[in-house]
Write a protein that holds these residues in place. Structure first.
Motif, PDB file in Angstrom:
ATOM      1  N   PRO A 143     -15.695  -5.925 -10.545  1.00 37.70           N
ATOM      2  CA  PRO A 143     -16.512  -5.937 -11.761  1.00 37.70           C
ATOM      3  C   PRO A 143     -17.970  -5.548 -11.479  1.00 37.70           C
ATOM      4  O   PRO A 143     -18.602  -4.870 -12.267  1.00 37.70           O
ATOM      5  CB  PRO A 143     -16.407  -7.376 -12.262  1.00 37.70           C
ATOM      6  N   GLU A 144     -18.497  -5.950 -10.311  1.00 35.74           N
ATOM      7  CA  GLU A 144     -19.881  -5.622  -9.973  1.00 35.74           C
ATOM      8  C   GLU A 144     -20.056  -4.117  -9.771  1.00 35.74           C
ATOM      9  O   GLU A 144     -21.041  -3.530 -10.212  1.00 35.74           O
ATOM     10  CB  GLU A 144     -20.316  -6.366  -8.688  1.00 35.74           C
ATOM     11  N   SER A 145     -19.093  -3.482  -9.102  1.00 37.07           N
ATOM     12  CA  SER A 145     -19.229  -2.036  -8.876  1.00 37.07           C
ATOM     13  C   SER A 145     -19.082  -1.261 -10.183  1.00 37.07           C
ATOM     14  O   SER A 145     -19.725  -0.233 -10.369  1.00 37.07           O
ATOM     15  CB  SER A 145     -18.193  -1.557  -7.848  1.00 37.07           C
ATOM     16  N   LEU A 146     -18.260  -1.750 -11.099  1.00 37.29           N
ATOM     17  CA  LEU A 146     -18.146  -1.088 -12.410  1.00 37.29           C
ATOM     18  C   LEU A 146     -19.422  -1.230 -13.208  1.00 37.29           C
ATOM     19  O   LEU A 146     -19.852  -0.293 -13.896  1.00 37.29           O
ATOM     20  CB  LEU A 146     -16.950  -1.652 -13.174  1.00 37.29           C
TER      21      LEU A 146
ATOM     22  N   GLU B 108       0.808  -1.213   0.000  1.00 32.25           N
ATOM     23  CA  GLU B 108       0.000   0.000   0.000  1.00 32.25           C
ATOM     24  C   GLU B 108       0.845   1.269   0.000  1.00 32.25           C
ATOM     25  O   GLU B 108       0.341   2.334  -0.230  1.00 32.25           O
ATOM     26  CB  GLU B 108      -0.922   0.013   1.231  1.00 32.25           C
ATOM     27  N   ALA B 109       2.125   1.177   0.301  1.00 30.06           N
ATOM     28  CA  ALA B 109       2.965   2.364   0.400  1.00 30.06           C
ATOM     29  C   ALA B 109       3.942   2.417  -0.768  1.00 30.06           C
ATOM     30  O   ALA B 109       4.207   1.425  -1.421  1.00 30.06           O
ATOM     31  CB  ALA B 109       3.739   2.349   1.718  1.00 30.06           C
ATOM     32  N   ILE B 110       4.473   3.599  -1.008  1.00 30.87           N
ATOM     33  CA  ILE B 110       5.471   3.773  -2.058  1.00 30.87           C
ATOM     34  C   ILE B 110       6.848   3.774  -1.405  1.00 30.87           C
ATOM     35  O   ILE B 110       7.093   4.530  -0.465  1.00 30.87           O
ATOM     36  CB  ILE B 110       5.255   5.087  -2.822  1.00 30.87           C
ATOM     37  N   ALA B 111       7.718   2.931  -1.907  1.00 34.14           N
ATOM     38  CA  ALA B 111       9.080   2.883  -1.396  1.00 34.14           C
ATOM     39  C   ALA B 111       9.921   3.819  -2.233  1.00 34.14           C
ATOM     40  O   ALA B 111      10.171   3.567  -3.397  1.00 34.14           O
ATOM     41  CB  ALA B 111       9.628   1.462  -1.475  1.00 34.14           C
TER      42      ALA B 111
ATOM     43  N   VAL C 226      -9.075   3.680  -5.503  1.00 34.82           N
ATOM     44  CA  VAL C 226     -10.345   3.034  -5.219  1.00 34.82           C
ATOM     45  C   VAL C 226     -10.308   1.638  -5.828  1.00 34.82           C
ATOM     46  O   VAL C 226     -10.021   1.480  -7.018  1.00 34.82           O
ATOM     47  CB  VAL C 226     -11.511   3.850  -5.813  1.00 34.82           C
ATOM     48  N   ARG C 227     -10.599   0.656  -5.021  1.00 33.64           N
ATOM     49  CA  ARG C 227     -10.632  -0.710  -5.513  1.00 33.64           C
ATOM     50  C   ARG C 227     -12.005  -0.935  -6.137  1.00 33.64           C
ATOM     51  O   ARG C 227     -13.027  -0.766  -5.482  1.00 33.64           O
ATOM     52  CB  ARG C 227     -10.403  -1.683  -4.377  1.00 33.64           C
ATOM     53  N   GLN C 228     -12.009  -1.290  -7.412  1.00 35.57           N
ATOM     54  CA  GLN C 228     -13.270  -1.470  -8.103  1.00 35.57           C
ATOM     55  C   GLN C 228     -13.419  -2.912  -8.554  1.00 35.57           C
ATOM     56  O   GLN C 228     -12.584  -3.435  -9.289  1.00 35.57           O
ATOM     57  CB  GLN C 228     -13.362  -0.521  -9.295  1.00 35.57           C
TER      58      GLN C 228
END
Length: 153
Positions: free
Chosen positions: A143-146, A79-82, A139-141
């Motif tokens: 297939p159902e939410s799309l 989740e973080a940028i190194a 945002v995690r999307q």
């Protein structure tokens, strides 16, 4: 009524110099007697000469972009940028001394005496790279939410 600055001789000289590819400023200097670059351009426009002008013969202009940063881009790790620089434990600036392009990530309680802001150079929005990775999460999307977003449900 005043006499025009554009005599037949000057108009012919203007036409010759313009078709040779001279600039309006050069023509104004050549014709002299108070003619400006703007006056030359106006006359050229009124005479309809601007459409049939050859390309200038001067050296071509080459735009050189500044050298690119040779450091490798930051890699996404979970989740973080190194990045090349770790996030400090304490801020470098205060609310009163923070500048436009400095990270505004808060350290501590705003009411406490030791409150500070990160102060590192901004990479995205109002934050440096590591803090932007925390502040702006993708945002995690599914297939159902799309499909719902597209109105297919």
């Amino acid at each position: 009524m005043t006499a025009s600055a554009w005599t037949e001789d000057r108009i012919e000289r203007l036409r010759t110099l313009w078709l040779e590819g001279r600039s309006a400023a050069q023509i104004a200097r050549d014709l002299g007697e108070g003619l400006t670059r703007s006056a030359v351009l106006g006359k050229v426009h009124r005479m309809g000469l601007s459409a049939g002008r050859p390309r200038p013969r001067g050296p071509s202009v080459v735009v050189v972009s500044p050298p690119r940063d040779r450091r490798p881009p930051p890699t996404i790790v979970g989740e973080a940028i190194a990045g090349p620089e770790p996030v400090p434990d304490q801020g470098r600036t205060t609310l009163l001394s923070v500048r436009r392009c400095e990270c505004r990530w808060p350290y501590g309680d705003p009411g406490a005496e030791g409150f500070s802001l990160c102060g590192r150079p901004v990479a995205r929005g109002a934050f440096c790279g590591p803090h932007a990775a925390v502040a702006y999460r993708p945002v995690r999307q599914s297939p159902e939410s799309l499909e719902a977003l597209a109105g297919l449900h």
